[in-house]
Design a protein around this motif. Structure first.
Motif, PDB file in Angstrom:
ATOM      1  N   VAL A  34       0.868  -1.179   0.000  1.00 50.80           N
ATOM      2  CA  VAL A  34       0.000   0.000   0.000  1.00 50.80           C
ATOM      3  C   VAL A  34       0.907   1.231   0.000  1.00 50.80           C
ATOM      4  CG1 VAL A  34      -1.698   1.300   1.352  1.00 50.80           C
ATOM      5  CG2 VAL A  34      -1.866  -1.196   1.196  1.00 50.80           C
ATOM      6  N   GLY A  35       0.506   2.239  -0.743  1.00 54.17           N
ATOM      7  CA  GLY A  35       1.285   3.469  -0.795  1.00 54.17           C
ATOM      8  C   GLY A  35       0.621   4.472  -1.713  1.00 54.17           C
ATOM      9  N   HIS A  36       1.409   5.445  -2.177  1.00 54.02           N
ATOM     10  CA  HIS A  36       0.817   6.492  -3.003  1.00 54.02           C
ATOM     11  C   HIS A  36       1.768   6.957  -4.103  1.00 54.02           C
ATOM     12  CE1 HIS A  36       3.109   8.897  -0.090  1.00 54.02           C
ATOM     13  NE2 HIS A  36       3.142   9.838  -1.019  1.00 54.02           N
ATOM     14  N   ILE A  37       1.179   7.667  -5.049  1.00 51.94           N
ATOM     15  CA  ILE A  37       1.940   8.353  -6.079  1.00 51.94           C
ATOM     16  C   ILE A  37       1.602   9.836  -5.967  1.00 51.94           C
ATOM     17  CG2 ILE A  37       2.019   6.340  -7.610  1.00 51.94           C
ATOM     18  CD1 ILE A  37      -0.168   7.732  -9.323  1.00 51.94           C
ATOM     19  N   LYS A  38       2.529  10.687  -6.381  1.00 58.08           N
ATOM     20  CA  LYS A  38       2.308  12.133  -6.315  1.00 58.08           C
ATOM     21  C   LYS A  38       2.039  12.685  -7.708  1.00 58.08           C
ATOM     22  CE  LYS A  38       5.169  12.860  -2.243  1.00 58.08           C
ATOM     23  NZ  LYS A  38       6.370  13.505  -1.694  1.00 58.08           N
ATOM     24  N   GLY A  39       1.380  13.848  -7.731  1.00 54.85           N
ATOM     25  CA  GLY A  39       1.152  14.541  -8.989  1.00 54.85           C
ATOM     26  C   GLY A  39      -0.138  14.175  -9.699  1.00 54.85           C
ATOM     27  N   TYR A  40      -0.970  13.347  -9.058  1.00 54.06           N
ATOM     28  CA  TYR A  40      -2.248  12.930  -9.650  1.00 54.06           C
ATOM     29  C   TYR A  40      -3.325  12.899  -8.576  1.00 54.06           C
ATOM     30  CZ  TYR A  40       0.342  11.191 -13.706  1.00 54.06           C
ATOM     31  OH  TYR A  40       1.143  11.088 -14.808  1.00 54.06           O
ATOM     32  N   LYS A  41      -4.564  13.192  -8.989  1.00 57.30           N
ATOM     33  CA  LYS A  41      -5.720  12.998  -8.122  1.00 57.30           C
ATOM     34  C   LYS A  41      -6.659  11.999  -8.791  1.00 57.30           C
ATOM     35  CE  LYS A  41      -7.800  17.256  -9.894  1.00 57.30           C
ATOM     36  NZ  LYS A  41      -8.171  18.629  -9.556  1.00 57.30           N
ATOM     37  N   ARG A  42      -7.331  11.201  -7.965  1.00 59.69           N
ATOM     38  CA  ARG A  42      -8.267  10.180  -8.441  1.00 59.69           C
ATOM     39  C   ARG A  42      -9.632  10.840  -8.636  1.00 59.69           C
ATOM     40  NH1 ARG A  42      -7.555   5.378  -5.094  1.00 59.69           N
ATOM     41  NH2 ARG A  42      -7.706   6.894  -3.417  1.00 59.69           N
ATOM     42  N   VAL A  75      -2.488   0.477  -4.344  1.00 54.27           N
ATOM     43  CA  VAL A  75      -1.659  -0.699  -4.110  1.00 54.27           C
ATOM     44  C   VAL A  75      -0.735  -0.900  -5.303  1.00 54.27           C
ATOM     45  CG1 VAL A  75      -1.666  -3.207  -3.771  1.00 54.27           C
ATOM     46  CG2 VAL A  75      -3.467  -1.821  -2.739  1.00 54.27           C
ATOM     47  N   ALA A  76       0.537  -1.202  -5.006  1.00 50.41           N
ATOM     48  CA  ALA A  76       1.482  -1.588  -6.055  1.00 50.41           C
ATOM     49  C   ALA A  76       1.739  -3.084  -5.927  1.00 50.41           C
ATOM     50  CB  ALA A  76       2.779  -0.806  -5.946  1.00 50.41           C
ATOM     51  N   TYR A  77       1.673  -3.773  -7.056  1.00 52.04           N
ATOM     52  CA  TYR A  77       1.906  -5.209  -7.103  1.00 52.04           C
ATOM     53  C   TYR A  77       3.224  -5.477  -7.812  1.00 52.04           C
ATOM     54  CZ  TYR A  77      -3.060  -5.428  -6.018  1.00 52.04           C
ATOM     55  OH  TYR A  77      -4.279  -5.270  -5.418  1.00 52.04           O
ATOM     56  N   GLU A  78       4.056  -6.315  -7.208  1.00 53.37           N
ATOM     57  CA  GLU A  78       5.292  -6.726  -7.858  1.00 53.37           C
ATOM     58  C   GLU A  78       5.024  -8.004  -8.629  1.00 53.37           C
ATOM     59  OE1 GLU A  78       9.998  -7.621  -6.948  1.00 53.37           O
ATOM     60  OE2 GLU A  78       8.539  -7.891  -5.327  1.00 53.37           O
ATOM     61  N   VAL A  79       5.352  -7.994  -9.901  1.00 51.85           N
ATOM     62  CA  VAL A  79       5.194  -9.182 -10.740  1.00 51.85           C
ATOM     63  C   VAL A  79       6.562  -9.529 -11.326  1.00 51.85           C
ATOM     64  CG1 VAL A  79       2.750  -8.879 -11.256  1.00 51.85           C
ATOM     65  CG2 VAL A  79       4.422  -7.733 -12.678  1.00 51.85           C
ATOM     66  N   PHE A 108       6.236   5.224  -7.112  1.00 50.43           N
ATOM     67  CA  PHE A 108       5.338   4.736  -6.060  1.00 50.43           C
ATOM     68  C   PHE A 108       6.078   4.800  -4.731  1.00 50.43           C
ATOM     69  CE2 PHE A 108       4.142   1.155  -3.330  1.00 50.43           C
ATOM     70  CZ  PHE A 108       2.811   1.433  -3.122  1.00 50.43           C
ATOM     71  N   ILE A 109       5.436   5.401  -3.728  1.00 53.26           N
ATOM     72  CA  ILE A 109       6.036   5.566  -2.404  1.00 53.26           C
ATOM     73  C   ILE A 109       5.280   4.681  -1.416  1.00 53.26           C
ATOM     74  CG2 ILE A 109       6.577   7.226  -0.573  1.00 53.26           C
ATOM     75  CD1 ILE A 109       6.304   9.345  -3.012  1.00 53.26           C
ATOM     76  N   PRO A 110       5.924   3.613  -0.918  1.00 53.49           N
ATOM     77  CA  PRO A 110       5.248   2.712   0.014  1.00 53.49           C
ATOM     78  C   PRO A 110       4.861   3.408   1.322  1.00 53.49           C
ATOM     79  CG  PRO A 110       7.243   1.690  -0.866  1.00 53.49           C
ATOM     80  CD  PRO A 110       7.274   3.145  -1.258  1.00 53.49           C
ATOM     81  N   LYS A 111       3.759   2.976   1.895  1.00 53.29           N
ATOM     82  CA  LYS A 111       3.270   3.521   3.164  1.00 53.29           C
ATOM     83  C   LYS A 111       4.183   3.113   4.318  1.00 53.29           C
ATOM     84  CE  LYS A 111      -0.763   3.132   6.215  1.00 53.29           C
ATOM     85  NZ  LYS A 111      -2.052   2.455   6.389  1.00 53.29           N
ATOM     86  N   GLU A 112       4.670   1.888   4.248  1.00 54.33           N
ATOM     87  CA  GLU A 112       5.494   1.355   5.326  1.00 54.33           C
ATOM     88  C   GLU A 112       6.820   2.108   5.400  1.00 54.33           C
ATOM     89  OE1 GLU A 112       7.330  -2.953   6.358  1.00 54.33           O
ATOM     90  OE2 GLU A 112       5.245  -2.918   5.679  1.00 54.33           O
ATOM     91  N   LYS A 113       7.140   2.576   6.583  1.00 55.03           N
ATOM     92  CA  LYS A 113       8.360   3.370   6.794  1.00 55.03           C
ATOM     93  C   LYS A 113       9.605   2.555   6.449  1.00 55.03           C
ATOM     94  CE  LYS A 113       6.271   6.976   8.554  1.00 55.03           C
ATOM     95  NZ  LYS A 113       5.570   7.682   7.541  1.00 55.03           N
ATOM     96  N   GLY A 114      10.586   3.247   5.901  1.00 53.07           N
ATOM     97  CA  GLY A 114      11.866   2.614   5.614  1.00 53.07           C
ATOM     98  C   GLY A 114      11.962   1.904   4.277  1.00 53.07           C
ATOM     99  N   GLN A 115      10.864   1.847   3.533  1.00 54.44           N
ATOM    100  CA  GLN A 115      10.903   1.195   2.225  1.00 54.44           C
ATOM    101  C   GLN A 115      11.144   2.238   1.149  1.00 54.44           C
ATOM    102  OE1 GLN A 115       7.535  -1.337   1.523  1.00 54.44           O
ATOM    103  NE2 GLN A 115       8.138  -2.764   3.112  1.00 54.44           N
ATOM    104  N   CYS A 170      -5.745   3.314   4.636  1.00 52.43           N
ATOM    105  CA  CYS A 170      -5.270   4.705   4.659  1.00 52.43           C
ATOM    106  C   CYS A 170      -6.198   5.551   5.520  1.00 52.43           C
ATOM    107  CB  CYS A 170      -5.210   5.267   3.239  1.00 52.43           C
ATOM    108  SG  CYS A 170      -4.447   4.170   2.030  1.00 52.43           S
ATOM    109  N   PRO A 171      -6.383   5.163   6.800  1.00 55.93           N
ATOM    110  CA  PRO A 171      -7.396   5.835   7.627  1.00 55.93           C
ATOM    111  C   PRO A 171      -7.143   7.316   7.882  1.00 55.93           C
ATOM    112  CG  PRO A 171      -6.028   4.374   8.967  1.00 55.93           C
ATOM    113  CD  PRO A 171      -5.656   4.129   7.534  1.00 55.93           C
ATOM    114  N   ASP A 172      -5.924   7.759   7.719  1.00 53.70           N
ATOM    115  CA  ASP A 172      -5.615   9.170   7.968  1.00 53.70           C
ATOM    116  C   ASP A 172      -5.725  10.035   6.715  1.00 53.70           C
ATOM    117  OD1 ASP A 172      -5.076   8.531  10.618  1.00 53.70           O
ATOM    118  OD2 ASP A 172      -2.978   8.073  10.171  1.00 53.70           O
TER     119      ASP A 172
END
Length: 193
Positions: A34-42, A75-79, A108-115, A170-172
């Protein structure tokens, strides 16, 4: 960029989903984040005359619209290996051929810290697509979603599942566009049924 060009460059790749892919990727993958990308709105600005609507009553699904101040969670999926080829073939049929989306590469910027961020492919519908519906008042979008059904089910299911994903993962994050349309569509839907 063509899928085969992407595959030549890497043995694995990431695919970013911000709509139905967040709960239903329908392809095999090695991992997901789970994470996000910048520069776009859904935005619910793209028409769907197959999965969540039909030719007479197209449904509304999300696409991305450029906005330098925005970010979009998903969500980003690794294939890897054959998964990469299979997933791109599936997504190109689903998103490009049937849905009119184009492929872009984003950070893509993962939500989990340190990734670390990764480059990911994302599918985006543009305004030059024949079934692109564009902006409309939230109430109008909600009414359209509340009334439509396609080959995979009710359009409102798509909306509710996307909102549930955001609340759970992404509750916050306050996605005003998504949540205001959800509230209005559920109100309309409850009065209809």
């Amino acid at each position: 960029m063509k899928p085969q060009d992407v595959l030549k460059e890497k043995s694995s790749l990431w695919i970013f989903g911000y709509g139905s892919l967040v709960w239903k990727p329908d392809f095999a993958y090695k991992g997901r984040k789970v994470g996000h990308i910048k520069g776009y709105k859904r935005r619910f600005w793209h028409g769907d005359d197959f999965y969540r609507g039909d030719k007479e009553k197209p449904g509304r699904v999300v696409t991305l619209v450029e906005d330098q101040e925005a970010c979009t969670w998903g969500v980003a999926y690794e294939v890897t290996g054959s998964q990469a080829e299979d997933s791109l073939q599936y997504l190109n049929m689903r998103e490009v051929v049937l849905g009119g989306y184009m492929m872009e590469t984003v950070e893509f910027i993962p939500k989990e810290k340190g990734q670390c961020p990764v480059l990911a492919l994302v599918y985006i519908a543009t305004s030059d697509n024949p079934i692109y519906l564009g902006p409309a008042p939230h109430g109008e979008i909600a009414a359209q979603i509340a009334l439509c059904r396609g080959s995979t089910g009710l359009n409102i299911e798509y909306l509710v599942r996307l909102a549930e994903f955001m609340r759970l993962h992404c509750p916050d994050v306050e996605d005003e566009h998504l949540f205001s349309i959800e509230a209005a569509a559920l109100n309309i839907f409850s009065r209809l049924w």
